[in-house]
Design an enzyme around this catalytic site. Sequence first.
Site, PDB file in Angstrom:
ATOM      1  N   TRP A 200     -13.801  -0.666  -7.884  1.00 53.77           N
ATOM      2  CA  TRP A 200     -13.068  -1.096  -9.113  1.00 53.77           C
ATOM      3  C   TRP A 200     -14.019  -0.551 -10.418  1.00 53.77           C
ATOM      4  O   TRP A 200     -15.250  -0.614 -10.321  1.00 53.77           O
ATOM      5  CB  TRP A 200     -12.898  -2.520  -9.314  1.00 53.77           C
ATOM      6  CG  TRP A 200     -12.574  -3.041 -10.434  1.00 53.77           C
ATOM      7  CD1 TRP A 200     -11.379  -3.285 -11.097  1.00 53.77           C
ATOM      8  CD2 TRP A 200     -13.438  -3.736 -11.528  1.00 53.77           C
ATOM      9  NE1 TRP A 200     -11.252  -3.539 -12.062  1.00 53.77           N
ATOM     10  CE2 TRP A 200     -12.448  -3.956 -12.459  1.00 53.77           C
ATOM     11  CE3 TRP A 200     -14.939  -3.788 -11.771  1.00 53.77           C
ATOM     12  CZ2 TRP A 200     -13.154  -4.421 -13.784  1.00 53.77           C
ATOM     13  CZ3 TRP A 200     -15.377  -4.218 -13.085  1.00 53.77           C
ATOM     14  CH2 TRP A 200     -14.554  -4.865 -13.968  1.00 53.77           C
ATOM     15  N   ASP A 367       0.154  -7.580 -22.561  1.00 52.27           N
ATOM     16  CA  ASP A 367      -0.440  -7.622 -21.235  1.00 52.27           C
ATOM     17  C   ASP A 367      -0.276  -9.032 -20.659  1.00 52.27           C
ATOM     18  O   ASP A 367       0.676  -9.903 -21.189  1.00 52.27           O
ATOM     19  CB  ASP A 367      -1.938  -7.088 -21.228  1.00 52.27           C
ATOM     20  CG  ASP A 367      -2.312  -6.601 -20.248  1.00 52.27           C
ATOM     21  OD1 ASP A 367      -2.811  -7.220 -19.247  1.00 52.27           O
ATOM     22  OD2 ASP A 367      -2.402  -5.184 -20.006  1.00 52.27           O
ATOM     23  N   ASP A 368      -1.105  -9.102 -19.686  1.00 51.09           N
ATOM     24  CA  ASP A 368      -0.882 -10.676 -18.793  1.00 51.09           C
ATOM     25  C   ASP A 368      -0.963 -11.872 -19.772  1.00 51.09           C
ATOM     26  O   ASP A 368      -1.664 -11.825 -20.930  1.00 51.09           O
ATOM     27  CB  ASP A 368      -2.253 -10.678 -18.057  1.00 51.09           C
ATOM     28  CG  ASP A 368      -2.388 -11.681 -16.909  1.00 51.09           C
ATOM     29  OD1 ASP A 368      -1.428 -12.434 -16.808  1.00 51.09           O
ATOM     30  OD2 ASP A 368      -3.129 -11.357 -15.892  1.00 51.09           O
ATOM     31  N   ARG A 444      -8.432 -13.205  -6.585  1.00 48.47           N
ATOM     32  CA  ARG A 444      -7.870 -13.561  -7.881  1.00 48.47           C
ATOM     33  C   ARG A 444      -7.055 -14.930  -8.052  1.00 48.47           C
ATOM     34  O   ARG A 444      -6.041 -14.921  -8.776  1.00 48.47           O
ATOM     35  CB  ARG A 444      -7.418 -12.387  -8.904  1.00 48.47           C
ATOM     36  CG  ARG A 444      -7.599 -12.470 -10.138  1.00 48.47           C
ATOM     37  CD  ARG A 444      -6.761 -11.723 -11.075  1.00 48.47           C
ATOM     38  NE  ARG A 444      -6.995 -11.396 -12.425  1.00 48.47           N
ATOM     39  CZ  ARG A 444      -6.220 -11.087 -13.494  1.00 48.47           C
ATOM     40  NH1 ARG A 444      -5.165 -10.715 -13.137  1.00 48.47           N
ATOM     41  NH2 ARG A 444      -6.799 -10.989 -14.455  1.00 48.47           N
ATOM     42  N   LYS A 477       4.077  -2.127 -17.559  1.00 51.46           N
ATOM     43  CA  LYS A 477       3.030  -2.202 -17.166  1.00 51.46           C
ATOM     44  C   LYS A 477       3.266  -3.172 -15.841  1.00 51.46           C
ATOM     45  O   LYS A 477       3.078  -4.149 -16.036  1.00 51.46           O
ATOM     46  CB  LYS A 477       1.874  -2.478 -17.687  1.00 51.46           C
ATOM     47  CG  LYS A 477       0.427  -2.222 -17.129  1.00 51.46           C
ATOM     48  CD  LYS A 477      -0.699  -2.507 -18.233  1.00 51.46           C
ATOM     49  CE  LYS A 477      -1.910  -2.622 -17.368  1.00 51.46           C
ATOM     50  NZ  LYS A 477      -3.076  -3.174 -18.412  1.00 51.46           N
ATOM     51  N   TRP A 478       3.248  -2.460 -14.324  1.00 53.09           N
ATOM     52  CA  TRP A 478       3.292  -2.891 -13.352  1.00 53.09           C
ATOM     53  C   TRP A 478       2.146  -2.937 -12.607  1.00 53.09           C
ATOM     54  O   TRP A 478       1.258  -2.088 -12.113  1.00 53.09           O
ATOM     55  CB  TRP A 478       4.173  -2.400 -12.553  1.00 53.09           C
ATOM     56  CG  TRP A 478       4.633  -2.626 -11.025  1.00 53.09           C
ATOM     57  CD1 TRP A 478       3.473  -3.341 -10.153  1.00 53.09           C
ATOM     58  CD2 TRP A 478       5.781  -2.854 -10.462  1.00 53.09           C
ATOM     59  NE1 TRP A 478       4.421  -3.501  -8.894  1.00 53.09           N
ATOM     60  CE2 TRP A 478       5.791  -3.161  -9.086  1.00 53.09           C
ATOM     61  CE3 TRP A 478       7.132  -2.150 -10.909  1.00 53.09           C
ATOM     62  CZ2 TRP A 478       6.721  -3.188  -8.221  1.00 53.09           C
ATOM     63  CZ3 TRP A 478       8.062  -2.302 -10.119  1.00 53.09           C
ATOM     64  CH2 TRP A 478       7.890  -2.665  -8.607  1.00 53.09           C
ATOM     65  N   ASP A 479       1.371  -4.270 -12.579  1.00 54.31           N
ATOM     66  CA  ASP A 479       0.029  -4.561 -12.308  1.00 54.31           C
ATOM     67  C   ASP A 479      -0.065  -5.137 -10.672  1.00 54.31           C
ATOM     68  O   ASP A 479       1.062  -5.411 -10.368  1.00 54.31           O
ATOM     69  CB  ASP A 479      -0.806  -5.483 -13.131  1.00 54.31           C
ATOM     70  CG  ASP A 479      -2.268  -5.259 -13.078  1.00 54.31           C
ATOM     71  OD1 ASP A 479      -2.765  -4.626 -12.246  1.00 54.31           O
ATOM     72  OD2 ASP A 479      -2.865  -5.970 -13.882  1.00 54.31           O
ATOM     73  N   MET A 480      -1.220  -5.018 -10.052  1.00 56.91           N
ATOM     74  CA  MET A 480      -1.327  -5.517  -8.675  1.00 56.91           C
ATOM     75  C   MET A 480      -2.684  -5.772  -8.336  1.00 56.91           C
ATOM     76  O   MET A 480      -3.455  -4.735  -8.400  1.00 56.91           O
ATOM     77  CB  MET A 480      -0.570  -4.413  -7.743  1.00 56.91           C
ATOM     78  CG  MET A 480      -0.359  -4.742  -6.435  1.00 56.91           C
ATOM     79  SD  MET A 480      -1.637  -5.149  -5.084  1.00 56.91           S
ATOM     80  CE  MET A 480      -2.452  -3.583  -5.136  1.00 56.91           C
ATOM     81  N   CYS A 527      -0.297   0.233 -12.074  1.00 56.08           N
ATOM     82  CA  CYS A 527      -1.763  -0.276 -12.374  1.00 56.08           C
ATOM     83  C   CYS A 527      -2.148  -1.264 -11.159  1.00 56.08           C
ATOM     84  O   CYS A 527      -1.093  -1.497 -10.415  1.00 56.08           O
ATOM     85  CB  CYS A 527      -1.553  -1.145 -13.591  1.00 56.08           C
ATOM     86  SG  CYS A 527      -3.276  -1.991 -14.014  1.00 56.08           S
ATOM     87  N   ASP A 549      -9.851   0.136 -15.133  1.00 58.59           N
ATOM     88  CA  ASP A 549     -10.121  -0.943 -15.945  1.00 58.59           C
ATOM     89  C   ASP A 549     -11.459  -0.620 -16.850  1.00 58.59           C
ATOM     90  O   ASP A 549     -11.800  -1.277 -17.790  1.00 58.59           O
ATOM     91  CB  ASP A 549     -10.264  -2.218 -15.111  1.00 58.59           C
ATOM     92  CG  ASP A 549      -9.138  -2.759 -15.104  1.00 58.59           C
ATOM     93  OD1 ASP A 549      -8.037  -2.738 -15.577  1.00 58.59           O
ATOM     94  OD2 ASP A 549      -8.865  -3.930 -14.013  1.00 58.59           O
TER      95      ASP A 549
HETATM   96  C1  DGJ Z   1      -5.742  -5.720 -14.395  1.00 62.80           C
HETATM   97  C2  DGJ Z   1      -5.458  -4.532 -15.188  1.00 62.80           C
HETATM   98  O1  DGJ Z   1      -6.009  -3.374 -14.762  1.00 62.80           O
HETATM   99  C3  DGJ Z   1      -5.901  -4.798 -16.632  1.00 62.80           C
HETATM  100  O2  DGJ Z   1      -5.760  -3.788 -17.537  1.00 62.80           O
HETATM  101  C4  DGJ Z   1      -5.252  -6.002 -16.774  1.00 62.80           C
HETATM  102  O3  DGJ Z   1      -3.781  -5.806 -17.098  1.00 62.80           O
HETATM  103  C5  DGJ Z   1      -5.206  -7.178 -16.290  1.00 62.80           C
HETATM  104  N1  DGJ Z   1      -5.214  -6.833 -14.898  1.00 62.80           N
HETATM  105  C6  DGJ Z   1      -4.616  -8.466 -16.506  1.00 62.80           C
HETATM  106  O4  DGJ Z   1      -4.618  -9.392 -15.788  1.00 62.80           O
END
Ligand code: DGJ
Length: 741
Positions: A200, A367-368, A444, A477-480, A527, A549
């Site tokens: 990371w 974002d989140d 998390r 933005k599709w995060d995981m 993402c 990140d």
């Molecule tokens: C991880 C992403 O890489 C960040 O850019 C951000 O969107 C956070 N998650 C939000 O929880």
Amino acid sequence: MRIVYHEASRTFHLYNGSISYIMAVLKNGHLGQLYCGKRIRDREDFSHLLELSGRPMGSYVYDDERLFSLDFIKQEMPVYGTTDYHQPALEILQGNGSRISDFQFISYSIGPGKPKLSGLPATYTESDAEAQTLTVTVRDAVTGVEAELLYTIFEDRSAITRSMRLTNRGTEAVHVTRAMSLCLDLPDSEYEWVQLSGAWARERHVKVRRLEEGVTAIGSMRGHSSHEHNPFMALKRPNADERQGEVLGFSFVYSGNFLIQAETDCHRMTRVLVGIHPDCFEWKLEPDESFQTPEAVLVYSDQGLNGMSQTFHSLYGRRLARGYWRDRPRPILINNWEATYFNFTEDRLVSIAKKAKECGVELFVLDDGWFGERRNDRAGLGDWEANRKLLPGGITGLAERITKLGLRFGLWFEPEMVNRASDLYRSHPDWILHTPGRHASQGRYQYVLDFSRPEVVEHIYKQMEKLLREAKVSYIKWDMNRSITECFSAALPADRQGEVFHRYILGVYALYERLTGEFPSVLFESCASGGGRFDPGMLYYAPQGWTSDDSDAVERMKIQYGTSFVYPLSSMGSHVSVVPNHQVFRTTPLHTRANVAYFGTFGYELDLNGLEADELFKVKEQIAFMKRYRRLLQFGTFYRLKSPFEGNETVWMVISRDKRTAIVGWYRVLNTVNGAYTRVRLEGLKPEYCYKNVLSGTTHYGDELMNIGLITTDATAGETKQGDKPCTDFESRLYVLEAVR
Ligand code: DGJ
């Protein structure tokens, strides 16, 4: 480009202008590998390339023929245990407990274009003339399992794609315990192995080591392709570098568990395998059922690593990425994550957007933190409805306010996850991946939803679809943000639990396919805690991904340099953020942060209201610069010139297709004093064009710049200080070169 089959010698030759791939049916009916490399002329018979050896301790297929041992024959789809002791491409567990099989050539077909792989991302053609596909069918008589080996060769790309489709034509169920997408047996091991690895916030660092006897491998068993290892590997000849020499690049179009390995044996033969990681994988095939492996891509370059990367960039940029945004310059965005984290109000967001608009930004991304009970990372995932306390007008209301400012609006989701504190979890606790009777580990503070179940995917789809229909959302933005643990699906029987990891990824792909199909003009950015799933599979659905990140300019040089081995600049999310930087607390100049971020999709990850007037002035200039040159920066031909892994300076450049405009990015980590003169030889220019160096106003012919080099020496050589703008640490410059004649 042609695929020919020479009947008499039972030989296949796939070739185009740059690459040849030759196979032949061996006398035992198996498919043998004869050559993979630079294009050679075709001939009726290549059987002289078949090397046979009867070595002591070898076992042999025919009682009286010591020379025919599969251990010493290069093959296309080897199995273990029938005289071959290497790790195999395929393994079938049968009812009686045996894993032995014997796949014999049955038939072949050659067709134009490239067939789709059902439910899976893959490279594609836009016309049948772009490629040809060979399907070779082999069958194991005892189980009745049939394998179709698919090979596609492109007209004008030095690339061959491979995958395998298994069908059980027998009468009893079997379990596929290993199904690699690509196997390539190479005659020697004179290679250096190149991988992109990290963690990371420091993804895709370039690591190189010499191949030695034994297995060299990378992979992931985390349920996603991972920060640790990218599903890519190259074998380069020791004398190859960025500009010249032979390289074979291997890339896997997949986002889940994978294995890429090279096994070098004691006779220096090397077997490359690329595919789904066989550990934790088992697929039950009932009679008449099929299993399709993901696609592996093989690139050959005789122009070093840059040559390999340019083939990947053009193939992945234009024939893997899809849709409305594929060829379009990407909007310059501002993302509120590093500006506010979870601590925002609607008015604060609008004020960030307003200032961004004044500076020329085109897209605002929330974002989140906007949904359900989410006020920190312990709650809310799974409930994709706006938190009305934060956003009184909901997403529709906020999107309205943002679009009224003249900006597009984008939104963050993490569709595959759920928090315990959520309505979704409270009503469907069995929808998470977890093993009965065992602790369900969090990552998390969240669980992974069981995307192997269509009803779970459907539920998430419905929530997202509703929102996208109601609000003006142009970007997702599709995060995981976590890896899978205790992988088990409550919906599958015991003998299908080995399928869950792969079925999960198929569920992710199914949701992407539906959403991108339903909302074709929405720009998707993938993402996974930064670059934890930055892979070719994702690129098929999301033409850009959040590279890391880590937004520090110095760290980003390495990350983007490594990422560029496979992925085009148009796919790399890259933002300017505040200083001191939030990941490494380093303070770099604003121009250096932008000079790195230009080589990607470009955007800002800060509140521009916090900047001084002179900084805002510079931001406006940066945005104007990016708007002017983004087509070139995102879709031009990219060259790596100096590696951040080898010294204090990094240099890369991008040049337009007509070769009339080039931009060189030059970066120096630490300042030097009384240093050496420095210059860098450029590449890809037209020798006879005369280029104006916009920075210095001087003119130079292409051949000068490529042979003498671009002089990058500055005040650090010689006098310690010149003028009122001395060089500092983390210095960088962009050299724009425009052809004037
Ligand atoms: C991880 C992403 O890489 C960040 O850019 C951000 O969107 C956070 N998650 C939000 O929880």
